[in-house]
Enzyme design. Structure first.
Site, short mmCIF file in Angstrom:
data_model
loop_
_atom_site.label_atom_id
_atom_site.label_comp_id
_atom_site.label_asym_id
_atom_site.label_seq_id
_atom_site.Cartn_x
_atom_site.Cartn_y
_atom_site.Cartn_z
N GLU A 462 0.83 -1.21 0.00
CA GLU A 462 0.00 0.00 0.00
C GLU A 462 0.87 1.25 0.00
OE1 GLU A 462 -2.90 -0.37 -0.83
OE2 GLU A 462 -3.13 -2.49 -0.39
N HIS A 465 1.74 2.22 -3.51
CA HIS A 465 0.68 3.04 -4.12
C HIS A 465 0.78 4.48 -3.62
CE1 HIS A 465 -1.55 -0.09 -6.14
NE2 HIS A 465 -1.86 -0.74 -5.04
ZN LIG Z 1 -2.61 -2.70 -4.78
#
Ligand SMILES: [Zn+2]
Length: 672
Positions: A462, A465
């Site tokens: 995450e 991202h």
């Molecule tokens: Zn992802």
């Protein structure tokens, strides 16, 4: 009284004033924001001046400012900390927002301006980024039905509105199912469970308002329970409840919802002139066609299945040695696999966790970002939307880059899974706007919170991202950060997971939470050596889900999706002790909105690239090589959707990747 969502946010970094926002502020704020956006769109469409880039595309980019701001806050709260009021508003908003977006793309005067710009694009003197933005706007309008007229246009609008409602219903049904089920454990049922799991189960019991420990369907509870509990009947009960989410014949049953969604998606594709929804959906992706997706998945399927069947035989022999006749069932796999891991790799998940505290792993993810991109992270003392959410200011050489929020603990008000979203995206048009990025996870709360190695991977994933959002450096919000092709968007996140495997990262940061001692060298070595452990299982459960997703959308919509699912799995020769990673009635990626519909394969498509991209660092012998990191930032992390993904990747790496690095990374090359 002024609505805090609509006033100027005179807060540090213009963060939303969470302490002042009440649930009842959202509905009126959305009304005002929608009215403002409608007026702005009408002004662009009806502008008597001839269309130019500034009065059409720039103006469109800025038309929904208030709506973006209000939605950014609301949808983050609705996912991470829902209340009855927020859920009711979500249901109410789904058709309203869908109607608004249909109004925009059905606006003939507006589309005529965009089309005129597109036809005359060569004479406009556009920058490459502007040309790309114009191309993508036109594509969005055409794919939304801007060229349809009369009854067909009206039908498409109705189909999309109904799909928006069904997608919301699907997600809320899954949440209700997850909230509704828990299994109480007696003291003797705790036998064999490691301390961290007992602690999390007791904390979950307190949250559910019962005296003793409980297991819920939250991944961070149920997966370790299936790994460690020697009580086969309890494992079976928990497993069956977990996989039955959304298929219990109650008010939250999603089977009918899924069937209707698939029917309407097919109709939508036909109205737009595509043979199937998969053809429609894949056109703007890197993969482009269903055949290309199937080709990749099937190349991985055969070696993964072969490996899984080999492993199943070993696990079944262990089951028999326990005096159980067999066969190996899905609720047995994780338990015997965990025992095998301890025996073969001498790796005990429970012994590992004290070295992987959440705080240590957050420090590790920040440290890697510092070494690669010179980013610094300073805790911010500002009001958040929930006491568990924490914020940091992100800077480089003293300059503000972004605000990063981490919201890590599981709770009943949070939807399951882990995700990254931007409460505000980076863009330069109309002023230098910096991102506010949120990572949401569902780690079992503990004191301290100790992660599994899988949890630590999720954390890094995450955060990858988040870097894609925070390092974004584009002019137009339309292509900012993670606004890229779906099968490209997992590249930065999956690539970032590789830094967790760099030995010096855990050597530095994996320290025992009580003693501060580093992880013993032999434990670290065994952990990293076990990296490909059980990848047959993991690959099979993933690829099966992706192939079912593709089959749902490739031909005519199935009248009975459950039957179709069974047929696909049978045709594949699905190993009996493995089920899909997400079965249809709770496959939120595919049905809760259409983001990942006929797109679940994207993770694997991106993995082909991330394995190859990390090799660029390995080839120069330095996982933190500044020159390679600079290229990664320039061509991928800062570039958003400013160029087609093939072009971005090729500029970073000099060529496109093959599937071999992926198979090697998963330890499946020998089985191929
Ligand atoms: Zn992802």
């Amino acid at each position: 009284m002024t609505n805090p969502l609509l006033s100027v946010w005179d807060t540090p970094f213009a963060l939303p004033p969470f302490a002042a926002i009440r649930d009842e502020d959202f509905a009126p704020a959305f009304d005002v924001a929608l009215a403002e956006a409608r007026a702005a769109i009408a002004a662009i469409a009806d502008n008597p001046a001839a269309p130019d880039f500034a009065n059409t595309i720039d103006a469109l980019e800025l038309a929904e400012g208030t709506l973006d701001r209000v939605s950014g806050v609301f949808y983050n709260l609705a996912g991470a900390d829902s209340t009855d009021a927020r859920e009711a508003l979500m249901r109410d908003l789904a058709p309203k927002l869908s109607a608004f977006s249909s109004e925009v793309t059905n606006n003939k005067a507006l589309f005529a301006r965009i089309e005129a710009l597109w036809q005359g694009r060569d004479a406009l003197g556009l920058t490459p980024e502007q040309a790309r933005v114009l191309e993508l706007y036109r594509q969005m309008f055409v794919r939304s039905g801007a060229r349809l007229e009369g009854a067909e246009a009206a039908r498409l609008t109705a189909v999309k509105a109904r799909l928006a409602v069904l997608g919301t219903d699907f997600g809320q049904n899954v949440l209700a199912e997850e909230r509704g089920w828990f299994m109480e454990l007696a003291e003797e049922d705790l036998q064999g469970l490691p301390d961290f799991l007992v602690g999390s189960a007791r904390a979950a019991g307190v949250e559910k308002g019962v005296a003793g420990p409980v297991i819920t369907t939250s991944r961070s509870l149920i997966v370790p329970f299936l790994q460690f509990s020697p009580r086969r009947a309890l494992r079976e009960k928990a497993y069956e409840a977990w996989v039955a989410r959304g298929a219990n014949g109650n008010a939250n049953d999603n089977r009918g919802v899924a069937a209707e969604i698939l029917r309407l998606r097919e109709e939508r594709a036909h109205l737009l002139g595509y043979a199937s929804f998969a053809d429609f959906k894949l056109e703007p992706e890197m993969a482009k066609t269903p055949a290309a997706v199937r080709d990749l998945l099937m190349r991985v399927w055969a070696p993964a299945r072969a490996k899984a069947l080999e492993d199943a035989a070993v696990l079944e022999a262990m089951l028999r040695a326990d005096g159980i006749a067999g066969p190996l069932e899905p609720w047995d796999w994780r338990y015997y696999s965990e025992r095998r891991r301890r025996a073969e790799h001498d790796l005990d998940e429970a012994a590992l966790k004290p070295y992987l505290s959440l705080d240590a792993m957050i420090a590790a993810q920040f440290d890697c970002a510092n070494r690669l991109f010179r980013l610094d992270f300073t805790p911010l003392d500002v009001p958040m939307y929930h006491p568990d959410a924490r914020a940091w200011e992100v800077t480089r050489d003293g300059e503000h880059v972004a605000v990063f929020i981490g919201d890590y603990f599981a709770r009943g008000s949070k939807r399951s899974g882990a995700w990254c979203s931007a409460m505000r995206s980076q863009r330069k048009l109309g002023g230098d706007q910096r991102a506010i990025v949120v990572n949401v996870c569902n780690f079992a709360k503990g004191d301290p919170c100790l992660l599994s190695y899988d949890d630590a991977r999720t954390l890094f994933h995450e955060f990858g991202h988040a870097l894609h959002q925070m390092l974004s450096d584009v002019t137009y919000g339309f292509i900012s950060g993670t606004s890229v092709a779906r099968d490209f968007v997992e590249l930065p996140s999956q690539l970032y997971e590789h830094w967790l495997e760099v030995p010096q990262v855990l050597e530095t940061h994996a320290r025992h939470w009580q003693t501060g001692e580093p992880m013993p060298a032999d434990m670290l070595k065994r952990l990293l050596d076990a990296g490909t452990y059980d990848q047959g299982f993991a690959t099979v459960e993933f690829v099966a889900s992706a192939l079912v997703d593709l089959a749902f959308h490739e031909g005519a919509a199935p009248a009975d999706p459950m039957q179709k699912q069974a047929e696909v799995l049978e045709g594949l020769g699905m190993p009996r002790a493995i089920r899909m990673r997400h079965a249809t009635p709770h496959f939120a990626h595919v049905f809760s909105g259409d983001g990942y519909s006929s797109g679940y394969y994207s993770y694997m498509w991106s993995e082909v690239m991330d394995a190859d991209a990390f090799a660029a660092f390995e080839e120069v012998g330095n996982p933190f090589d500044p020159e390679t990191a600079a290229r990664l930032e320039r061509f991928i992390l800062s570039a958003g959707g400013s160029e087609p993904p093939e072009a971005l990747y090729t500029q970073f790496r000099g060529r496109m990747p093959g599937v071999e690095a992926l198979l090697k990374g998963r330890g499946l090359l020998d089985a191929a």
